[in-house]
Design a protein around this motif. Structure first.
Motif, PDB file in Angstrom:
ATOM      1  N   UNK A 169      10.813 -97.587  14.784  1.00 56.38           N
ATOM      2  CA  UNK A 169      10.439 -97.831  13.392  1.00 56.38           C
ATOM      3  C   UNK A 169      10.621 -99.308  13.078  1.00 56.38           C
ATOM      4  N   UNK A 170       9.642 -99.882  12.389  1.00 59.10           N
ATOM      5  CA  UNK A 170       9.793-101.198  11.779  1.00 59.10           C
ATOM      6  C   UNK A 170       9.887-101.006  10.269  1.00 59.10           C
ATOM      7  N   UNK A 171      10.647-101.858   9.637  1.00 56.86           N
ATOM      8  CA  UNK A 171      10.762-101.811   8.181  1.00 56.86           C
ATOM      9  C   UNK A 171      11.051-103.230   7.690  1.00 56.86           C
ATOM     10  N   UNK A 172      10.604-103.590   6.478  1.00 59.61           N
ATOM     11  CA  UNK A 172      10.644-105.008   6.096  1.00 59.61           C
ATOM     12  C   UNK A 172      11.961-105.544   5.565  1.00 59.61           C
ATOM     13  N   UNK A 173      12.972-104.697   5.344  1.00 64.55           N
ATOM     14  CA  UNK A 173      14.239-105.218   4.816  1.00 64.55           C
ATOM     15  C   UNK A 173      15.424-104.499   5.428  1.00 64.55           C
ATOM     16  N   UNK A 174      16.571-105.163   5.378  1.00 65.98           N
ATOM     17  CA  UNK A 174      17.798-104.540   5.864  1.00 65.98           C
ATOM     18  C   UNK A 174      18.187-103.358   4.983  1.00 65.98           C
ATOM     19  N   UNK A 175      17.931-103.466   3.679  1.00 66.28           N
ATOM     20  CA  UNK A 175      18.227-102.365   2.754  1.00 66.28           C
ATOM     21  C   UNK A 175      17.483-101.101   3.184  1.00 66.28           C
ATOM     22  N   UNK A 176      16.193-101.224   3.464  1.00 68.56           N
ATOM     23  CA  UNK A 176      15.405-100.086   3.912  1.00 68.56           C
ATOM     24  C   UNK A 176      15.851 -99.606   5.293  1.00 68.56           C
ATOM     25  N   UNK A 177      16.200-100.544   6.171  1.00 69.38           N
ATOM     26  CA  UNK A 177      16.634-100.170   7.524  1.00 69.38           C
ATOM     27  C   UNK A 177      17.878 -99.304   7.487  1.00 69.38           C
ATOM     28  N   UNK A 178      18.838 -99.666   6.648  1.00 70.91           N
ATOM     29  CA  UNK A 178      20.071 -98.880   6.566  1.00 70.91           C
ATOM     30  C   UNK A 178      19.781 -97.461   6.105  1.00 70.91           C
ATOM     31  N   UNK A 179      18.830 -97.302   5.194  1.00 72.82           N
ATOM     32  CA  UNK A 179      18.468 -95.962   4.722  1.00 72.82           C
ATOM     33  C   UNK A 179      17.785 -95.161   5.820  1.00 72.82           C
ATOM     34  N   UNK A 180      16.854 -95.788   6.524  1.00 71.66           N
ATOM     35  CA  UNK A 180      16.108 -95.086   7.573  1.00 71.66           C
ATOM     36  C   UNK A 180      17.001 -94.688   8.747  1.00 71.66           C
ATOM     37  N   UNK A 181      17.981 -95.512   9.067  1.00 66.80           N
ATOM     38  CA  UNK A 181      18.881 -95.205  10.187  1.00 66.80           C
ATOM     39  C   UNK A 181      19.704 -93.947   9.936  1.00 66.80           C
ATOM     40  N   UNK A 182      19.885 -93.578   8.679  1.00 68.21           N
ATOM     41  CA  UNK A 182      20.638 -92.368   8.360  1.00 68.21           C
ATOM     42  C   UNK A 182      19.873 -91.100   8.724  1.00 68.21           C
ATOM     43  N   UNK A 183      18.532 -91.209   8.779  1.00 66.75           N
ATOM     44  CA  UNK A 183      17.718 -90.011   9.014  1.00 66.75           C
ATOM     45  C   UNK A 183      17.141 -89.957  10.420  1.00 66.75           C
ATOM     46  N   UNK A 184      16.812 -91.108  11.004  1.00 66.58           N
ATOM     47  CA  UNK A 184      16.112 -91.124  12.288  1.00 66.58           C
ATOM     48  C   UNK A 184      17.041 -91.559  13.421  1.00 66.58           C
ATOM     49  N   UNK A 185      16.820 -90.990  14.598  1.00 63.74           N
ATOM     50  CA  UNK A 185      17.637 -91.339  15.760  1.00 63.74           C
ATOM     51  C   UNK A 185      16.852 -92.175  16.770  1.00 63.74           C
ATOM     52  N   UNK A 186      15.774 -92.828  16.307  1.00 61.27           N
ATOM     53  CA  UNK A 186      15.032 -93.766  17.142  1.00 61.27           C
ATOM     54  C   UNK A 186      15.328 -95.188  16.645  1.00 61.27           C
ATOM     55  N   UNK A 187      15.072 -96.213  17.467  1.00 60.70           N
ATOM     56  CA  UNK A 187      15.406 -97.585  17.046  1.00 60.70           C
ATOM     57  C   UNK A 187      14.702 -97.993  15.754  1.00 60.70           C
ATOM     58  N   UNK A 188      15.439 -98.695  14.896  1.00 61.66           N
ATOM     59  CA  UNK A 188      14.896 -99.222  13.647  1.00 61.66           C
ATOM     60  C   UNK A 188      15.070-100.739  13.658  1.00 61.66           C
ATOM     61  N   UNK A 189      13.977-101.495  13.467  1.00 60.02           N
ATOM     62  CA  UNK A 189      14.007-102.949  13.495  1.00 60.02           C
ATOM     63  C   UNK A 189      13.517-103.511  12.160  1.00 60.02           C
ATOM     64  N   UNK A 190      14.147-104.572  11.700  1.00 64.95           N
ATOM     65  CA  UNK A 190      13.731-105.239  10.472  1.00 64.95           C
ATOM     66  C   UNK A 190      12.631-106.245  10.797  1.00 64.95           C
ATOM     67  N   UNK A 191      11.450-106.025  10.229  1.00 67.03           N
ATOM     68  CA  UNK A 191      10.283-106.897  10.423  1.00 67.03           C
ATOM     69  C   UNK A 191       9.740-107.240   9.033  1.00 67.03           C
ATOM     70  N   UNK A 192      10.186-108.345   8.443  1.00 62.29           N
ATOM     71  CA  UNK A 192       9.772-108.679   7.074  1.00 62.29           C
ATOM     72  C   UNK A 192       8.267-108.940   6.971  1.00 62.29           C
ATOM     73  N   UNK A 193       7.732-108.709   5.785  1.00 63.48           N
ATOM     74  CA  UNK A 193       6.338-109.057   5.537  1.00 63.48           C
ATOM     75  C   UNK A 193       6.190-110.582   5.594  1.00 63.48           C
ATOM     76  N   UNK A 194       5.260-111.094   6.390  1.00 63.63           N
ATOM     77  CA  UNK A 194       5.168-112.544   6.629  1.00 63.63           C
ATOM     78  C   UNK A 194       4.410-113.278   5.515  1.00 63.63           C
ATOM     79  N   UNK A 195       4.905-113.181   4.312  1.00 65.02           N
ATOM     80  CA  UNK A 195       4.214-113.747   3.148  1.00 65.02           C
ATOM     81  C   UNK A 195       4.017-115.251   3.285  1.00 65.02           C
ATOM     82  N   UNK A 196       4.967-115.920   3.930  1.00 65.98           N
ATOM     83  CA  UNK A 196       4.909-117.384   4.013  1.00 65.98           C
ATOM     84  C   UNK A 196       3.820-117.895   4.948  1.00 65.98           C
TER      85      UNK A 196
END
Length: 425
Positions: A169-196
Motif C-alpha cells: 500500500x502507498x499512502x500520501x501521509x504518515x497520519x494515513x499510514x498509521x491508520x492503514x497499518x492497524x488494518x492491513x498486514x502488507x507493507x505500507x509506504x508513505x508516498x506524498x502527492x508531488x504537488x511541488x
C-alpha cells in the motif's frame, strides 16, 4: 442508439437515487455492499507471485476524468512517474465507480502491458468495483499497489477485502499510514502527492484585479476563501465553522468577504442546503460559488484572495492545502492530521484543536470509535484579524509555505517503486 438509451436509463436511475433521503441511501448502500462486495471480491484474483525485476513501466487505474481529489492525485502520480522516466499507461475508472466526470479531463484508456506494475489510485470502497470491471486476466502475474488514503485514525473494516488483491500500500501521509497499518498486514509506504513538481498557477497583479472585479469586492477588502467537495463531508471540511470565525472576526468590516467554492452540490443536496442556510444567516460577507469546469476558476480565486481558510476536522493529506502553499497564498489550517506532514508554525497559521468523538450528520463517516478535531474558534478569529492587519505576516507565511512544500512534496514514488527488494520478500 442502444448505447444512448442505456446511458439515459442509467442517468435516470442516478437522479432517482439522489432524490432519496440521505439516511435511506446510506442504509440501502450498506446492505447492498454487505452482499455485493464479497461477491465482487470473489471474482478478483488474490495477490500472487509476480516477476521480480526492476520496475520500469506502470499502469495507473484511477478516476482521471473526474475533478475529485482522487482524480487529481492520479494525475499527479502520472506526472511524477513520467517525469522520472517511467513508462506510464492509464485506465480511467471514473464511469465504472460513478464519479462525477469533467469532459475537459477525459483521457483514452490504455491496455496494461504484461510487465506493468498496476497502481490502483482508488480507495478500497470503489477499487473492488473497478478491479472487477478490469477483469482477472489483467491482474494475474503482476505486482499490484493500492494507493489509498484515509482521513481518520480508524479505517473501515470492510476495506480489508481489498487488501487481498494488493502486494503493498502507498499512502500520501504518515497520519494515513498509521491508520492503514492497524488494518492491513502488507507493507505500507508513505508516498506524498508531488504537488511541488507542477508549475504553480500564475498569481499576477492583473489576475488578482480581474478576480476581485468578478467577485465585486474592492481593492482594499480582506478576502478569504475555502474550496471543498460536499462529497468529502461538509462537517469534516467545516466550512460552516469558517463562516462563524470569519463573521466574528470582521463583524465591523462590512466589505470583508469569505468565498466558499463547492463541488458535488447535486449529489449532496441536504449538505448544500445546510451550507446555504448558514451563508444566509451570515449575510453578504459570505459568497457561495459552485465550482466551474477545470481549475481556472479556483486559481482565479487564489489570485483574488488574501488568505485560504481550512478549519478542517481531519485530512488524510490535504491536497488543496498543498496547492495553496505552492500558489504562494497564506494559509490558516487546523493543527491536526495529514497536513502536518508538510506544514509547521513557521509557514502556516496553525489553529490548535481538541479531539472529540466523531459525529458526522452528513454520514460520510460513521466509525463509532472514530474521533476528529474541533478547532478552537478563538484562535481562528485571532489569526484572521492578525493576518488582515499585517500584509507583511501574510507575505512571510506565503514565502515560507512555498519553500516547505518544495522541500517536502517533490515526490518519492519512483524511489519507492524501485527500492531494493528485501532478502525475505
Amino acid at each position: 442508439m442502444a448505447a444512448e438509451t442505456e446511458m439515459g436509463i442509467i442517468e435516470d436511475c442516478r437522479q432517482l437515487w439522489r432524490k432519496l433521503p440521505l439516511p435511506t441511501r446510506i442504509m440501502i448502500g450498506k446492505r447492498i455492499r454487505f452482499i455485493s462486495e464479497p461477491l465482487l471480491a470473489a471474482s478478483i484474483p488474490t495477490a500472487g507471485p509476480y516477476p521480480r525485476h526492476s520496475f520500469q513501466s506502470v499502469t495507473i487505474l484511477g478516476s482521471f476524468s473526474s475533478p475529485i481529489g482522487h482524480g487529481v492525485a492520479a494525475k499527479l502520480l502520472d506526472y511524477e512517474l513520467r517525469s522520472r522516466g517511467i513508462i506510464v499507461r492509464r485506465i480511467d475508472a471514473s464511469e465504472w465507480i460513478g464519479a462525477p466526470i469533467d469532459a475537459k479531463l477525459a483521457i483514452r484508456s490504455e491496455e496494461p502491458a504484461p510487465d506493468d506494475v498496476l497502481i490502483v489510485a482508488l480507495n478500497p470502497d470503489v477499487a473492488i468495483h473497478a478491479l472487477a470491471k478490469l477483469g482477472k486476466e489483467k491482474l494475474r502475474n503482476r505486482k499490484v499497489i493500492g494507493y489509498w488514503v484515509w482521513e481518520l485514525e480508524v479505517v473501515p473494516r470492510f476495506w480489508k477485502l481489498a487488501g487481498r488483491f494488493a502486494h503493498e500500500i502507498w499512502t500520501p501521509s504518515d497520519f494515513s499510514a498509521q491508520a492503514l497499518k492497524k488494518l492491513f498486514d502488507i507493507p505500507v509506504h508513505v508516498v506524498p502527492h508531488p504537488v511541488a513538481l507542477l508549475p504553480p498557477p500564475a498569481m499576477t497583479v492583473e489576475r488578482r484585479a480581474k478576480g476581485r472585479e468578478a467577485l465585486g469586492v474592492s481593492d482594499t477588502a480582506f478576502v478569504g476563501i475555502q474550496s471543498f467537495s460536499l462529497a468529502s463531508s461538509l462537517t469534516r471540511k467545516n466550512a460552516i465553522g469558517a463562516i462563524s470565525a470569519f463573521v466574528a472576526a470582521f463583524h465591523d468590516q462590512p466589505d470583508a468577504r469569505l468565498i466558499l467554492r463547492y463541488l458535488s452540490g447535486d449529489r449532496f443536496p441536504n449538505s448544500l442546503q445546510r451550507l446555504r442556510e448558514a451563508a444566509k444567516v451570515a449575510g453578504p460577507q459570505v459568497i457561495l460559488r459552485p465550482a466551474g469546469e477545470g481549475l481556472e476558476d479556483l486559481h482565479d480565486l487564489y489570485a483574488a484572495c488574501d488568505v485560504y481558510i481550512s478549519l478542517h476536522r481531519t485530512e488524510g493529506f490535504g491536497l488543496n492545502l498543498a496547492e495553496v502553499m505552492m500558489a504562494g497564498r497564506p494559509l490558516i489550517a487546523t493543527k491536526w492530521s495529514g497536513n502536518l506532514d508538510f506544514m509547521d508554525v513557521k509557514c502556516v497559521a496553525l489553529v490548535n484543536a481538541d479531539l472529540v468523538p466523531l459525529d458526522d450528520p452528513d454520514q460520510v463517516y460513521s466509525q463509532k470509535s472514530g474521533r476528529w478535531a474541533e478547532p478552537r474558534m478563538d484562535e481562528a478569529i485571532r489569526w484572521l484579524r492578525t493576518l488582515a492587519q499585517s500584509p507583511d505576516q501574510r507575505r512571510q507565511f506565503a514565502e515560507a509555505a512555498r519553500e516547505m512544500a518544495i522541500a517536502e512534496l517533490s515526490g518519492n514514488a519512483v524511489q519507492t517503486l524501485q527500492r531494493p527488494l528485501r532478502a525475505d520478500s
